[in-house]
Design a protein around this motif. Structure first.
Motif, PDB file in Angstrom:
ATOM      1  N   GLU A 110       0.827  -1.215  -0.042  1.00 30.04           N
ATOM      2  CA  GLU A 110      -0.007   0.021  -0.024  1.00 30.04           C
ATOM      3  C   GLU A 110       0.875   1.152  -0.043  1.00 30.04           C
ATOM      4  N   ILE A 169       0.968   4.094  -2.785  1.00 31.98           N
ATOM      5  CA  ILE A 169       0.727   5.597  -2.511  1.00 31.98           C
ATOM      6  C   ILE A 169       1.886   6.404  -2.922  1.00 31.98           C
ATOM      7  N   GLU A 213       1.979   6.821  -6.868  1.00 29.27           N
ATOM      8  CA  GLU A 213       1.026   7.888  -7.576  1.00 29.27           C
ATOM      9  C   GLU A 213       1.702   9.140  -7.177  1.00 29.27           C
ATOM     10  N   ASN A 237      -4.288   7.879 -10.748  1.00 27.38           N
ATOM     11  CA  ASN A 237      -5.095   7.865  -9.683  1.00 27.38           C
ATOM     12  C   ASN A 237      -6.132   6.965  -9.864  1.00 27.38           C
ATOM     13  N   PRO A 238      -6.586   6.750 -10.881  1.00 27.83           N
ATOM     14  CA  PRO A 238      -7.911   5.345 -10.875  1.00 27.83           C
ATOM     15  C   PRO A 238      -7.107   4.007 -10.635  1.00 27.83           C
ATOM     16  N   THR A 239      -6.198   3.904 -11.388  1.00 32.96           N
ATOM     17  CA  THR A 239      -5.501   2.639 -10.916  1.00 32.96           C
ATOM     18  C   THR A 239      -5.021   2.333  -9.637  1.00 32.96           C
ATOM     19  N   SER A 240      -4.513   3.376  -9.019  1.00 32.36           N
ATOM     20  CA  SER A 240      -4.076   3.238  -7.539  1.00 32.36           C
ATOM     21  C   SER A 240      -5.172   3.130  -6.650  1.00 32.36           C
ATOM     22  N   ASP A 241      -6.153   4.002  -6.799  1.00 37.95           N
ATOM     23  CA  ASP A 241      -7.426   3.767  -5.953  1.00 37.95           C
ATOM     24  C   ASP A 241      -8.164   2.259  -6.290  1.00 37.95           C
ATOM     25  N   ILE A 242      -8.121   1.842  -7.459  1.00 38.92           N
ATOM     26  CA  ILE A 242      -8.541   0.261  -7.485  1.00 38.92           C
ATOM     27  C   ILE A 242      -7.625  -0.681  -6.661  1.00 38.92           C
ATOM     28  N   SER A 243      -6.080  -0.483  -6.823  1.00 35.43           N
ATOM     29  CA  SER A 243      -5.361  -1.308  -6.252  1.00 35.43           C
ATOM     30  C   SER A 243      -5.538  -1.258  -4.731  1.00 35.43           C
ATOM     31  N   LEU A 244      -5.551  -0.235  -4.433  1.00 40.01           N
ATOM     32  CA  LEU A 244      -5.517   0.236  -2.684  1.00 40.01           C
ATOM     33  C   LEU A 244      -6.738  -0.251  -2.268  1.00 40.01           C
ATOM     34  N   LYS A 245      -7.949  -0.299  -3.013  1.00 37.46           N
ATOM     35  CA  LYS A 245      -9.449  -0.843  -2.606  1.00 37.46           C
ATOM     36  C   LYS A 245      -9.041  -2.165  -2.625  1.00 37.46           C
TER      37      LYS A 245
END
Length: 122
Positions: free
Chosen positions: A80, A84, A87, A94-102
């Motif tokens: 994680e 971060i 990014e 951001n969209p790829t990071s958000d999906i992976s962090l989710k």
């Protein structure tokens, strides 16, 4: 928890394998100068998650399984952090990071639930 014949039956292991594959796909697009830097670190952390789940389940004792799950959770936190950082460095959108962090958050909840289940007397 019912007895498992294989770690492959654990949904948390299956999801962590999927996450590791995603991390390999994401880092394939990282600059070549990051090959031995953040790319290597992210891949190592991502593969450590399912590997530790598998190793812990294979030991067949609750204490060793819990220890391995704790190690998997540590690798997840490390991953994680690299997501971060990626990014913020502009290596990851951001969209790829958000999906992976989710996905990381979901795996973390599953690890915590499994650890709680193993720690609760039955």
């Amino acid at each position: 928890m019912k007895s498992l014949s294989s770690y492959r039956e654990l949904i948390v292991w299956q999801k962590s394998i999927d996450l590791a594959v995603t991390i390999y796909e994401i880092t394939r697009n990282y600059p070549s100068e990051e090959k031995f830097g953040i790319t290597s670190q992210m891949r190592r952390a991502a593969t450590s998650i399912p590997a530790n789940i598998a190793e812990g389940q294979a030991w067949r004792t609750t204490g060793e399984f819990l220890q391995s799950l704790g190690t998997a959770r540590g690798s997840l936190a490390e991953l994680e952090t690299f997501l971060i950082l990626s990014e913020r460095l502009g290596l990851l959108n951001n969209p790829t990071s958000d999906i992976s962090l989710k996905d990381c958050g979901e795996i973390n909840k599953m690890l915590n639930a499994l650890m709680k289940s193993l720690s609760t007397p039955h």
